[in-house]
Write a protein that holds these residues in place. Sequence first.
Motif, PDB file in Angstrom:
ATOM      1  N   PRO A 116       0.977  -1.068  -0.198  1.00  0.00           N
ATOM      2  CA  PRO A 116       0.005   0.232  -0.064  1.00  0.00           C
ATOM      3  C   PRO A 116       0.864   1.457  -0.104  1.00  0.00           C
ATOM      4  O   PRO A 116       1.991   1.142   0.639  1.00  0.00           O
ATOM      5  N   VAL A 117       0.394   2.359  -0.967  1.00  0.00           N
ATOM      6  CA  VAL A 117       1.200   3.901  -0.829  1.00  0.00           C
ATOM      7  C   VAL A 117       0.520   3.952   0.534  1.00  0.00           C
ATOM      8  O   VAL A 117      -0.534   5.159   0.348  1.00  0.00           O
ATOM      9  N   GLU A 121       3.539   5.381   9.695  1.00  0.00           N
ATOM     10  CA  GLU A 121       2.790   4.052   9.899  1.00  0.00           C
ATOM     11  C   GLU A 121       1.266   4.405   9.791  1.00  0.00           C
ATOM     12  O   GLU A 121       1.173   3.836  10.461  1.00  0.00           O
ATOM     13  N   ASP A 122       1.071   5.702  10.492  1.00  0.00           N
ATOM     14  CA  ASP A 122      -0.606   6.467  10.000  1.00  0.00           C
ATOM     15  C   ASP A 122      -1.343   5.498   8.720  1.00  0.00           C
ATOM     16  O   ASP A 122      -2.791   5.255   8.863  1.00  0.00           O
ATOM     17  N   ASP A 123      -0.146   5.347   7.710  1.00  0.00           N
ATOM     18  CA  ASP A 123      -1.014   5.016   7.092  1.00  0.00           C
ATOM     19  C   ASP A 123      -0.604   3.425   6.176  1.00  0.00           C
ATOM     20  O   ASP A 123      -1.576   2.220   6.044  1.00  0.00           O
ATOM     21  N   ASN A 124      -0.436   2.277   7.250  1.00  0.00           N
ATOM     22  CA  ASN A 124      -0.677   0.820   6.954  1.00  0.00           C
ATOM     23  C   ASN A 124      -1.814   0.358   7.694  1.00  0.00           C
ATOM     24  O   ASN A 124      -2.634   1.478   7.713  1.00  0.00           O
ATOM     25  N   VAL A 322      -2.631  -8.519  12.683  1.00  0.00           N
ATOM     26  CA  VAL A 322      -1.979  -8.239  10.858  1.00  0.00           C
ATOM     27  C   VAL A 322      -1.688  -7.444  10.491  1.00  0.00           C
ATOM     28  O   VAL A 322      -2.564  -6.465  10.331  1.00  0.00           O
ATOM     29  N   VAL A 323      -0.389  -6.332  10.240  1.00  0.00           N
ATOM     30  CA  VAL A 323      -0.544  -4.734   9.864  1.00  0.00           C
ATOM     31  C   VAL A 323       0.390  -4.834   8.166  1.00  0.00           C
ATOM     32  O   VAL A 323       1.490  -5.652   8.750  1.00  0.00           O
ATOM     33  N   GLU A 324      -0.162  -4.450   7.599  1.00  0.00           N
ATOM     34  CA  GLU A 324       0.760  -4.680   6.208  1.00  0.00           C
ATOM     35  C   GLU A 324       1.068  -3.256   6.745  1.00  0.00           C
ATOM     36  O   GLU A 324       0.492  -1.748   6.217  1.00  0.00           O
ATOM     37  N   LEU A 325       2.994  -3.526   5.717  1.00  0.00           N
ATOM     38  CA  LEU A 325       3.564  -1.974   6.062  1.00  0.00           C
ATOM     39  C   LEU A 325       3.409  -1.215   4.808  1.00  0.00           C
ATOM     40  O   LEU A 325       3.302  -1.800   3.745  1.00  0.00           O
ATOM     41  N   CYS A 326       2.745   0.191   5.166  1.00  0.00           N
ATOM     42  CA  CYS A 326       2.807   0.873   3.626  1.00  0.00           C
ATOM     43  C   CYS A 326       3.918   1.949   3.254  1.00  0.00           C
ATOM     44  O   CYS A 326       5.322   1.100   4.069  1.00  0.00           O
ATOM     45  N   TYR A 338       4.938  -7.398   6.692  1.00  0.00           N
ATOM     46  CA  TYR A 338       3.972  -7.967   7.206  1.00  0.00           C
ATOM     47  C   TYR A 338       4.463  -7.088   9.246  1.00  0.00           C
ATOM     48  O   TYR A 338       5.167  -8.615   9.528  1.00  0.00           O
ATOM     49  N   ASP A 339       3.517  -6.528   9.668  1.00  0.00           N
ATOM     50  CA  ASP A 339       4.147  -6.509  10.927  1.00  0.00           C
ATOM     51  C   ASP A 339       3.199  -7.003  12.285  1.00  0.00           C
ATOM     52  O   ASP A 339       1.796  -7.382  11.910  1.00  0.00           O
ATOM     53  N   LEU A 340       3.383  -8.106  12.986  1.00  0.00           N
ATOM     54  CA  LEU A 340       2.041  -8.856  14.035  1.00  0.00           C
ATOM     55  C   LEU A 340       2.452  -7.465  15.152  1.00  0.00           C
ATOM     56  O   LEU A 340       3.340  -6.968  15.430  1.00  0.00           O
ATOM     57  N   GLU A 341       1.430  -7.493  15.575  1.00  0.00           N
ATOM     58  CA  GLU A 341       1.343  -6.427  16.780  1.00  0.00           C
ATOM     59  C   GLU A 341       0.477  -7.235  17.975  1.00  0.00           C
ATOM     60  O   GLU A 341      -0.558  -8.077  18.148  1.00  0.00           O
TER      61      GLU A 341
END
Length: 426
Positions: A116-117, A121-124, A322-326, A338-341
């Motif tokens: 994702p563009v 981190e707010d855009d993750n 699970v978060v995908e980093l932008c 992908y970050d796991l939080e």
Amino acid sequence: MLDIKQIRENPQVVQELLNRRGNYDIQPVLQLDREQRKLEGMRSQLQAKSNEIGRLVGQKIKALGNPQAPEIEALRQEGNAIKVQLSELEPQEKDLRTQIEALLLSLPNLPSDSTPVGRNEDDNVEVRRWGEEYIPSNPNLLPHWELGESLGILNFERSAKVAQSRFVTLMGVGAALERALIQFMLDRQVAAGYVEVIPPFLINTQSLTATGQLPKFAEESFKCDQDDLWLTPTAEVPLVNLYRDEILAAEDLPIYHCAYTPCFRREAGSYGRDTRGLIRLHQFNKVELVKLVHPTTSESEHQKLVQDAEAILQALQLPYRVVELCSGDLGFSAAKTYDLEVWLPSSGKYREISSCSNCQDFQARRGGIRFKEAGKKGTQLVHTLNGSGLAVGRTMAAILENYQQSDGKTVRIPAALQPYLQREFL
RNA sequence: GGAGAGGUGGCAGAGUGGUUGAAUGCGGCAGACUCGAAAUCUGUUUUAGGGCAACCUAACGGGGGUUCGAAUCCCCCCCUCUCCGCCA
């Protein structure tokens, strides 16, 4: 490292992708590349001529039987003239190559098409959540550092005496819990097919350059000045570098490794943040997963890697997302992450506990990690992937907080861990 | 830390100044023979940069130097092995 050929042939595509990350300009490297190739053409022609003269001299000496013959002296003169020209061109070209290399080493990986563009981190993008039913309802839980200190299993004050701030000492059952977590994590991943490794914890400059920690992030690592050795910031570095400058057989792939190592980070520039507890320390334990795979499989291998990391959180019944980093938040070497939080009650939010990245051929190119397919000409670069499975200290923090009992004094041990500790409560 | 030996192609192992990018053997690949296989025979088998191409260039641990010409000679560094010392 990006492929200079790719930059040369698709400059606008590369530039656009770099723009998704931030401020990067490929024009300088393109310019130097043009100059370098021009010089290389001239230089190699001169060398061909010089080689020819060398051959002739040899032949004439044999034929004439007189090494001092005028004919031969003339050739020597010519050879010397070429040498003078070469001695001018060679340093110029070498200097250009050095500059190009330095520029290439400082450019980050291109985000993958599917990343994702976004700017930060707010855009993750949150991909999924798991275990929300395990989030504690009690709002009066102690933060893990207070609980840990009162239980006598974490000691920060004495650690500062031994080392500095941002170090911890684990005592008694706390130390046992850390050890149990490491063992539990490794057992799970070995069962999943990862080959366990205990690598060196001190790493040379070349290795850190291959995986992308250097040259840009020298201030993040601890350095042993006398030895060209650095304390490993993550097991990703030694695991990937195990195969540096090798040409593997296609049948060797995929390679799966897991390793427990301590990790050392200077945490420069984060002075105000997470000053208490286990979240941000100069030394922490981590179990790391690393894969070297065939390029065509790296996307599916990445998904599987994330699941392998998630399996630990699920087995421990810790709520996470699970978060995908932008593109703007991506690490230097990663094309997709992908970050796991994990849910941390003291923060009131999800906090990173694992980061799983596909670096594609970026590290492989820096490290010269290639493979050869039988019957095919030439070599290809492997794709490298890495992920935490998991950061052990942060896992301990998550357990202390999420498994805290209402009495504020005891912590239940996750069922999956109880066989390792031979007890139900801390 | 001291003394010595050595680092050559996937592996083993020649090569001490001139078609040596590299003998020979093993391994790998292709072909012949065979119903098939083994054995045997023949051929082939490093990587990277540049060039539309023919082709050119580079690399014998790394970096410098001598020379018309270096795997071969000289200097510095790194690594490995053996012995001694020390140490868990």
